[in-house]
Design a protein around this motif. Structure first.
Motif, PDB file in Angstrom:
ATOM      1  N   ASP A 145      -0.136  20.940  49.163  1.00 56.99           N
ATOM      2  CA  ASP A 145      -0.842  21.559  50.284  1.00 56.99           C
ATOM      3  C   ASP A 145      -2.324  21.743  49.958  1.00 56.99           C
ATOM      4  N   ALA A 146      -2.624  22.098  48.712  1.00 58.00           N
ATOM      5  CA  ALA A 146      -4.025  22.199  48.294  1.00 58.00           C
ATOM      6  C   ALA A 146      -4.682  20.826  48.300  1.00 58.00           C
ATOM      7  N   MET A 147      -3.965  19.806  47.859  1.00 58.32           N
ATOM      8  CA  MET A 147      -4.497  18.438  47.883  1.00 58.32           C
ATOM      9  C   MET A 147      -4.842  18.026  49.315  1.00 58.32           C
ATOM     10  N   LEU A 148      -3.976  18.362  50.268  1.00 59.01           N
ATOM     11  CA  LEU A 148      -4.239  17.997  51.659  1.00 59.01           C
ATOM     12  C   LEU A 148      -5.498  18.675  52.190  1.00 59.01           C
ATOM     13  N   ASP A 149      -5.848  19.827  51.635  1.00 61.23           N
ATOM     14  CA  ASP A 149      -7.075  20.511  52.031  1.00 61.23           C
ATOM     15  C   ASP A 149      -8.317  19.836  51.468  1.00 61.23           C
ATOM     16  N   VAL A 150      -8.282  19.559  50.166  1.00 63.90           N
ATOM     17  CA  VAL A 150      -9.501  19.086  49.502  1.00 63.90           C
ATOM     18  C   VAL A 150      -9.608  17.560  49.479  1.00 63.90           C
ATOM     19  N   PRO A 152      -7.748  15.093  51.861  1.00 59.50           N
ATOM     20  CA  PRO A 152      -6.799  14.628  52.885  1.00 59.50           C
ATOM     21  C   PRO A 152      -6.620  13.115  52.899  1.00 59.50           C
ATOM     22  N   GLN A 153      -7.578  12.404  52.350  1.00 58.57           N
ATOM     23  CA  GLN A 153      -7.459  10.942  52.293  1.00 58.57           C
ATOM     24  C   GLN A 153      -6.340  10.499  51.352  1.00 58.57           C
ATOM     25  N   ASP A 154      -5.863  11.414  50.517  1.00 64.27           N
ATOM     26  CA  ASP A 154      -4.809  11.087  49.559  1.00 64.27           C
ATOM     27  C   ASP A 154      -3.435  11.566  50.018  1.00 64.27           C
ATOM     28  N   ARG A 155      -3.265  11.823  51.299  1.00 61.58           N
ATOM     29  CA  ARG A 155      -2.031  12.442  51.778  1.00 61.58           C
ATOM     30  C   ARG A 155      -0.787  11.601  51.492  1.00 61.58           C
ATOM     31  N   GLU A 156      -0.940  10.290  51.313  1.00 63.16           N
ATOM     32  CA  GLU A 156       0.237   9.463  51.039  1.00 63.16           C
ATOM     33  C   GLU A 156       0.853   9.761  49.675  1.00 63.16           C
ATOM     34  N   HIS A 157       0.123  10.482  48.827  1.00 60.72           N
ATOM     35  CA  HIS A 157       0.688  10.878  47.538  1.00 60.72           C
ATOM     36  C   HIS A 157       1.622  12.078  47.663  1.00 60.72           C
ATOM     37  N   ASP A 158       1.573  12.772  48.776  1.00 64.30           N
ATOM     38  CA  ASP A 158       2.389  13.965  49.001  1.00 64.30           C
ATOM     39  C   ASP A 158       3.873  13.579  48.953  1.00 64.30           C
ATOM     40  N   GLU A 159       4.613  14.193  48.032  1.00 64.06           N
ATOM     41  CA  GLU A 159       6.027  13.854  47.890  1.00 64.06           C
ATOM     42  C   GLU A 159       6.832  14.220  49.137  1.00 64.06           C
ATOM     43  N   GLY A 160       6.377  15.208  49.887  1.00 63.65           N
ATOM     44  CA  GLY A 160       7.047  15.528  51.135  1.00 63.65           C
ATOM     45  C   GLY A 160       6.976  14.385  52.135  1.00 63.65           C
ATOM     46  N   GLY A 206      -0.109  16.998  32.200  1.00 58.62           N
ATOM     47  CA  GLY A 206       0.590  16.137  31.250  1.00 58.62           C
ATOM     48  C   GLY A 206       0.868  14.733  31.726  1.00 58.62           C
ATOM     49  N   GLY A 207       0.696  14.465  33.022  1.00 58.01           N
ATOM     50  CA  GLY A 207       0.863  13.101  33.527  1.00 58.01           C
ATOM     51  C   GLY A 207       2.284  12.657  33.765  1.00 58.01           C
ATOM     52  N   GLN A 208       3.276  13.535  33.564  1.00 63.07           N
ATOM     53  CA  GLN A 208       4.675  13.133  33.701  1.00 63.07           C
ATOM     54  C   GLN A 208       5.224  13.587  35.052  1.00 63.07           C
ATOM     55  N   GLY A 209       5.412  12.641  35.968  1.00 64.45           N
ATOM     56  CA  GLY A 209       5.870  12.969  37.305  1.00 64.45           C
ATOM     57  C   GLY A 209       4.828  12.564  38.332  1.00 64.45           C
ATOM     58  N   VAL A 210       5.197  12.644  39.607  1.00 57.78           N
ATOM     59  CA  VAL A 210       4.332  12.151  40.680  1.00 57.78           C
ATOM     60  C   VAL A 210       3.036  12.955  40.769  1.00 57.78           C
ATOM     61  N   ALA A 211       3.142  14.281  40.918  1.00 58.18           N
ATOM     62  CA  ALA A 211       1.935  15.104  41.053  1.00 58.18           C
ATOM     63  C   ALA A 211       1.053  15.046  39.802  1.00 58.18           C
ATOM     64  N   PRO A 212       1.623  15.188  38.599  1.00 54.59           N
ATOM     65  CA  PRO A 212       0.776  15.085  37.409  1.00 54.59           C
ATOM     66  C   PRO A 212       0.094  13.719  37.263  1.00 54.59           C
ATOM     67  N   ALA A 213       0.798  12.647  37.612  1.00 56.12           N
ATOM     68  CA  ALA A 213       0.186  11.310  37.527  1.00 56.12           C
ATOM     69  C   ALA A 213      -0.957  11.185  38.520  1.00 56.12           C
ATOM     70  N   TYR A 214      -0.766  11.741  39.707  1.00 55.81           N
ATOM     71  CA  TYR A 214      -1.846  11.723  40.697  1.00 55.81           C
ATOM     72  C   TYR A 214      -3.045  12.512  40.182  1.00 55.81           C
ATOM     73  N   LEU A 215      -2.805  13.698  39.641  1.00 53.70           N
ATOM     74  CA  LEU A 215      -3.903  14.511  39.118  1.00 53.70           C
ATOM     75  C   LEU A 215      -4.673  13.753  38.043  1.00 53.70           C
ATOM     76  N   ARG A 216      -3.965  13.097  37.158  1.00 54.62           N
ATOM     77  CA  ARG A 216      -4.613  12.361  36.062  1.00 54.62           C
ATOM     78  C   ARG A 216      -5.466  11.211  36.593  1.00 54.62           C
TER      79      ARG A 216
END
Length: 253
Positions: A145-150, A152-160, A206-216
């Motif tokens: 939800d924070a990613m969608l705020d800051v 929004p162009q990356d919304r396809e990364h949202d696991e929901g 740590g990069g392990q998982g969808v959200a951490p990989a996106y953050l990295r």
């Protein structure tokens, strides 16, 4: 690209919470002792260890495509009843198995219906659980939800958005398409309590998982902006702790 290699880092991110869900999941299945179990996508061994501890199985075979996760599981679970193999859900072993389970893995299987059909061929009972990515898995929901705020162009990364079928109706539909009948579903909610914001945030780095990989994948400035946005959203207690819950949906047939 999502990384699945470091078992220890994955444990700190979501594996520890999966273990809480696994305990309720195995209890709900109410399987008798002495059965042969197959754990598909066993990861770091969260569900496998619960089966060994609470279900009194004759044997458990855990499979996962990540050599790193299998290595971690082998190092943690030394038991004559358990074996681990590196293989994917598209390469299921020959059965028969009394119980085939899949914890937090169906959404990462490209050919889900085909995999479930194969599970039905080799297993008497088939069961699975997934996180409620669209709503109830709060530690991930606050992040996206924070990613969608800051960003929004990356919304396809949202696991929901990526995994909209992770609902009771969606799971039942997958099982129905794979030829199952008489499915049962249930909600499993567990507490996910963090001692501080850093305790919450560090596993994302740590990069392990969808959200951490996106953050990295973001540059440092964007990482900091997302961190600040998440921190502003979280319900942080006066003592600095963060008390959330995680919801999973389970199904058996």
């Amino acid at each position: 690209m999502t990384e699945w290699s470091s078992g220890g880092i994955y444990e700190s991110y979501v594996g520890r919470w999966s273990r809480l869900v696994a305990a309720e999941f195995v209890d709900w299945l109410e399987q008798p002792a002495g059965l042969r179990w197959l754990d598909v996508g066993c990861g770091t061994g969260a569900l496998t260890s619960t089966i060994l501890r609470t279900a009194d199985p004759a044997s458990v075979l855990g499979i996962d495509p990540s050599e790193g996760f299998i290595g971690y599981a082998r190092s943690q679970l030394v038991d004559p009843r358990v074996e681990f193999e590196v293989r994917s859900a598209a390469e299921l072993p020959d059965g028969p198995f009394d119980v085939v389970v899949a914890g937090l893995v169906l959404n990462f299987v490209p050919e889900r219906v085909a995999a479930l059909r194969r599970m039905r061929e080799i297993g008497t009972t088939v069961a699975a659980y997934v996180w409620d990515y669209t709503d109830g898995m709060q530690l991930m929901r606050y992040f996206f939800d924070a990613m969608l705020d800051v960003r929004p162009q990356d919304r396809e990364h949202d696991e929901g958005r990526r995994f909209p079928f992770c609902t009771p109706e969606g799971l039942a539909g997958l099982f129905r398409d794979a030829g199952f009948r008489g499915m049962r579903t249930r909600e499993i909610v567990v507490p996910t309590v963090f001692s501080s914001f850093d305790d919450y945030w560090e596993p994302f780095r740590g990069g392990q998982g969808v959200a951490p990989a996106y953050l990295r994948s973001l540059d440092p400035a964007d990482q900091d902006a997302l961190r600040d946005a998440v921190q502003a959203r979280l319900p942080i207690e006066p003592d600095g702790s963060v008390k959330l819950t995680a919801r999973a949906w389970a199904i058996t047939a």
